[in-house]
Design an enzyme around this catalytic site. Structure first.
Site, PDB file in Angstrom:
ATOM      1  CD  GLU A 152      -3.089  -1.112   0.195  1.00  2.07           C
ATOM      2  OE1 GLU A 152      -2.919   0.140  -0.715  1.00  2.07           O
ATOM      3  OE2 GLU A 152      -3.475  -2.513   0.254  1.00  2.07           O
ATOM      4  CB  CYS A 216      -6.205  -2.209   7.089  1.00  2.00           C
ATOM      5  SG  CYS A 216      -5.899  -3.974   7.804  1.00  2.00           S
ATOM      6  CG  HIS A 235      -3.734  -5.383   2.414  1.00  3.24           C
ATOM      7  ND1 HIS A 235      -4.380  -3.986   2.149  1.00  3.24           N
ATOM      8  CD2 HIS A 235      -4.623  -5.597   3.576  1.00  3.24           C
ATOM      9  CE1 HIS A 235      -5.485  -3.242   3.110  1.00  3.24           C
ATOM     10  NE2 HIS A 235      -5.975  -4.371   3.737  1.00  3.24           N
TER      11      HIS A 235
END
Length: 311
Positions: A152, A216, A235
């Site tokens: 991410e 998250c 993730h």
């Protein structure tokens, strides 16, 4: 009676030389005409012919000074506890596998399981940074939609409407009041993804700019804000869809090693999406006031979970 002999100064010098007077080796009746002891003359001849080596310094004198030991890097890696349909959270399983593998002798690895609770995250993230002063913090979460390990790029401040395990969500629906809309990690995730791909792992790695607006994303933004961008989020898919725990653990190790290398090349950089102000000028994070929250009592296991975090 015979006449006494008067020895001149020059004669006394010659006599002293013959007897070895003033020599460190003491008198040597075998000294030559110039007062050099016979043993010394032999040593000199042997040195000239290579039969005798000159005295050398002791090993302790010639050995180089030991190199200064490099300071060890602290790296914190977190996974999440169970929530919803994920009764076994693949993120925490992957982090435990990483702990078994380690990150090498130069890294102190600290792993933590984070409860899926907004308020715990707001307390825990600053505590982790204060306790360990880490080089890097990597958060790992599970995504039911993912089929690859996903890096991410950024965390988002607003849009948190989903209830956590305590049936709570922030009343302001944001992480940090008056914080920027989103914050990028200072780590170049594109570069990390390319590097890991060339390693030939049996795991696919991709990148994303949307961590999901749940715990998250909330954790990632909170950590990025706290660390001035020195955080990352990964993730992973659910276990067996398609990777097992060992594959995920090895993928995490490769990813974090590359992140540390890339981080050294990008020290001091921070990019705040939709905000050109340097992050160091941002106000420090503070939780929303209780009056602005939908406060719910903590679950029965909350205190036990926090204790397990060893904070």
């Amino acid at each position: 009676m015979g006449r006494a002999r008067c020895v001149s100064g020059r004669g006394r010098a010659r006599l002293a030389a013959r007897l070895g007077a003033g020599s460190r080796a003491g008198p040597d009746l075998g000294a030559g005409p110039r007062g050099v002891p016979r043993q010394r003359r032999r040593q000199r001849r042997r040195l000239r012919t290579g039969q005798l080596t000159s005295p050398s310094r002791s090993e302790s004198e010639v050995q180089p000074a030991p190199a200064m030991e490099q300071p060890r890097k602290a790296v914190v890696v977190t996974g999440f506890g169970p929530f919803g349909e994920h009764t076994v959270n693949a993120s925490w399983i992957a982090v435990q596998e990483l702990e078994k593998l380690g990150l090498g002798d130069s890294v102190d690895l600290h792993v933590y399981e984070i409860p899926v609770e907004y308020q715990t995250v707001q307390r825990l993230i600053p505590a982790l940074w204060e306790k360990h002063s880490p080089q890097l913090v990597v958060h790992v979460g599970v995504s039911g939609m993912a089929t690859a390990v996903t890096l991410e790029k950024c965390g988002h401040n607003k849009g948190y409407k989903g209830l956590d395990n305590c049936r709570f969500c922030p009343g302001s629906q944001c992480c940090v009041e008056d914080g920027p809309e989103s914050i990028d990690s200072i780590i170049d995730m594109d570069a990390v993804c390319k590097r890991v791909t060339t390693l030939g792992l049996d795991v696919s790695v991709t990148i994303s700019q949307d961590a999901g607006r749940y715990l998250c994303d909330f954790t990632y933004y909170t950590s990025l804000y706290q660390s001035h961008g020195r955080s990352a989020f990964v993730h992973v898919p659910p276990l067996g869809k398609p990777y097992n725990a060992d594959q995920l653990g090895r993928a995490l190790r490769a990813i974090i090693e590359e992140m540390l290398d890339v981080l050294e090349q990008s020290e001091g950089k921070i990019n705040c999406c939709q905000n050109t102000e340097c992050h160091s000028g941002l106000p420090r994070p503070h939780p929303a006031r209780d009056s602005e929250r939908d406060v719910h009592p903590p679950g029965p296991d909350q205190e036990g979970q926090v204790h397990q975090l060893r904070i």
